[in-house]
Design an enzyme around this catalytic site. Structure first.
Site, PDB file in Angstrom:
ATOM      1  CG  ASP A  42       9.882  -4.638  -9.905  1.00 16.32           C
ATOM      2  OD1 ASP A  42      10.323  -5.778 -10.174  1.00 16.32           O
ATOM      3  OD2 ASP A  42       8.690  -4.434  -9.604  1.00 16.32           O
ATOM      4  CG  ASP A  68       5.955  -4.603 -12.423  1.00 16.12           C
ATOM      5  OD1 ASP A  68       5.492  -5.573 -11.784  1.00 16.12           O
ATOM      6  OD2 ASP A  68       5.334  -3.530 -12.559  1.00 16.12           O
ATOM      7  CG  HIS A 114       2.434  -5.145 -15.789  1.00 13.48           C
ATOM      8  ND1 HIS A 114       2.070  -6.064 -14.836  1.00 13.48           N
ATOM      9  CD2 HIS A 114       2.896  -4.056 -15.099  1.00 13.48           C
ATOM     10  CE1 HIS A 114       2.303  -5.547 -13.627  1.00 13.48           C
ATOM     11  NE2 HIS A 114       2.804  -4.348 -13.763  1.00 13.48           N
ATOM     12  CG  HIS A 149      -1.418  -6.033 -16.203  1.00 13.18           C
ATOM     13  ND1 HIS A 149      -1.515  -5.598 -14.901  1.00 13.18           N
ATOM     14  CD2 HIS A 149      -1.180  -7.361 -16.151  1.00 13.18           C
ATOM     15  CE1 HIS A 149      -1.325  -6.626 -14.096  1.00 13.18           C
ATOM     16  NE2 HIS A 149      -1.113  -7.704 -14.822  1.00 13.18           N
ATOM     17  CG  HIS A 186       3.918   0.164 -14.815  1.00 15.48           C
ATOM     18  ND1 HIS A 186       2.582   0.259 -14.485  1.00 15.48           N
ATOM     19  CD2 HIS A 186       4.410  -0.872 -14.093  1.00 15.48           C
ATOM     20  CE1 HIS A 186       2.282  -0.679 -13.592  1.00 15.48           C
ATOM     21  NE2 HIS A 186       3.377  -1.387 -13.348  1.00 15.48           N
ATOM     22  CE  LYS A 210       7.904  -7.800  -9.106  1.00 16.24           C
ATOM     23  NZ  LYS A 210       6.980  -6.722  -9.465  1.00 16.24           N
ATOM     24  CB  CYS A 228       7.671  -4.360  -6.120  1.00 22.36           C
ATOM     25  SG  CYS A 228       6.323  -4.237  -7.325  1.00 22.36           S
TER      26      CYS A 228
HETATM   27  C1  VGL Z   1       5.450  -1.433  -8.699  1.00 24.26           C
HETATM   28  C2  VGL Z   1       3.480  -0.285  -8.855  1.00 24.26           C
HETATM   29  C3  VGL Z   1       3.103  -1.030  -9.942  1.00 24.26           C
HETATM   30  C4  VGL Z   1       6.747  -1.634  -7.990  1.00 24.26           C
HETATM   31  C5  VGL Z   1       5.092  -2.209  -9.784  1.00 24.26           C
HETATM   32  O1  VGL Z   1       7.711  -2.128  -8.613  1.00 24.26           O
HETATM   33  O2  VGL Z   1       6.838  -1.264  -6.794  1.00 24.26           O
HETATM   34  N1  VGL Z   1       4.642  -0.489  -8.234  1.00 24.26           N
HETATM   35  N2  VGL Z   1       3.904  -1.994 -10.392  1.00 24.26           N
HETATM   36 ZN    ZN Z   2       3.443  -3.047 -12.150  1.00 24.70          ZN
END
Ligand code: VGL
Ligand code: ZN
Length: 236
Positions: free
Chosen positions: A41, A79, A81, A85, A114, A139, A184
């Protein structure tokens, strides 16, 4: 102290010193064909100026760029979404970011919007230089289920397919880098252990969010699960 006891202790002493030397030497790791570098990410939303910016998040980029050429196998996650979401606070009337809500699979932290599919914020950092990465795994694309983990969605059952992919490629050990350490990265590390991989988190190639002590809790959980930690300087 009897003569026999002294001799035993002397023998133990002679063995104790040489045991220390190989332990230090083992700190260095040279990645091989059975190792993969997982880059989690490193997307604009999580970098300074992004909607869910991780403090100092951009510091991981040069570290990852330095590590990547040392790995033949590199997998990147995004990430990814849907708009509206279930993990977005804006989806739940009266809820603010960083509050929680009960979803069908359990408690969910609510985040600012995000990494919405196809947006600039969801793009990988343009400063990331990993042209040889051979898989990008997206994901969190299930509208009703979050997925911090690169392996299993937050419902605990829906698989992303990554474990199967890695196993088919003969991978046994996963080195993890990226954002965020306590979400993550940690969830991916724990699920990689559950899937039977050896796991090493490269600490200085990660940064955390640290929400209500989540960073210390994540390291504790990872340690309990047998996740090892190292520093980028140890990767040869
Ligand atoms: C993440 C919060 C929400 C991450 C992703 O990449 O750690 N944290 N979505
Ligand atoms: Zn996320």
């Amino acid at each position: 102290m009897g003569r026999h006891r002294r001799e035993v202790l002397a023998t133990l002493g002679a063995f104790a010193l040489p045991l220390i030397v190989p332990r230090q030497a083992m700190a260095h790791v040279k990645p091989g064909n059975r190792d993969v570098l997982l880059v989690v990410d490193v997307q604009n939303c999580f970098l300074p100026g992004g909607s869910l910016a991780v403090k100092d998040g951009d510091a991981v980029v040069p570290v990852i760029n330095g590590l990547a050429p040392k790995f033949r196998n590199v997998v990147v996650t995004q990430d990814w979404h849907t708009p509206g979401h279930a993990s977005f606070a804006s989806t739940h009337a009266g809820k603010k970011p960083f509050e929680t809500v009960q979803l069908h699979y359990g408690q969910q932290v609510l985040w600012p919007d995000h990494c919405v599919q196809g947006t600039e914020g969801a793009e990988l950092s343009s400063a990331l230089k990993i042209p040889h990465a051979h898989l990008v795994i997206r994901k969190g694309h299930n509208p009703g289920i979050d997925s911090y983990s690169a392996f299993v969605e937050a419902d605990g059952v829906t698989k992303t397919g990554l474990a199967g992919y890695l196993k088919e490629r003969g991978i046994e050990r996963v080195f993890i880098t990226g954002l965020a350490t306590d979400f993550c990265v940690a969830w991916s590390a724990l699920d990689a252990r559950k899937a039977g991989f050896d796991v090493i988190v490269i600490e200085d190639a990660c940064r955390g969010i640290d929400l209500n002590g989540s960073l210390a809790a994540a390291w504790k959980d990872m340690e309990a699960a047998g996740v090892e930690r190292t520093h980028s300087a140890e990767i040869m």
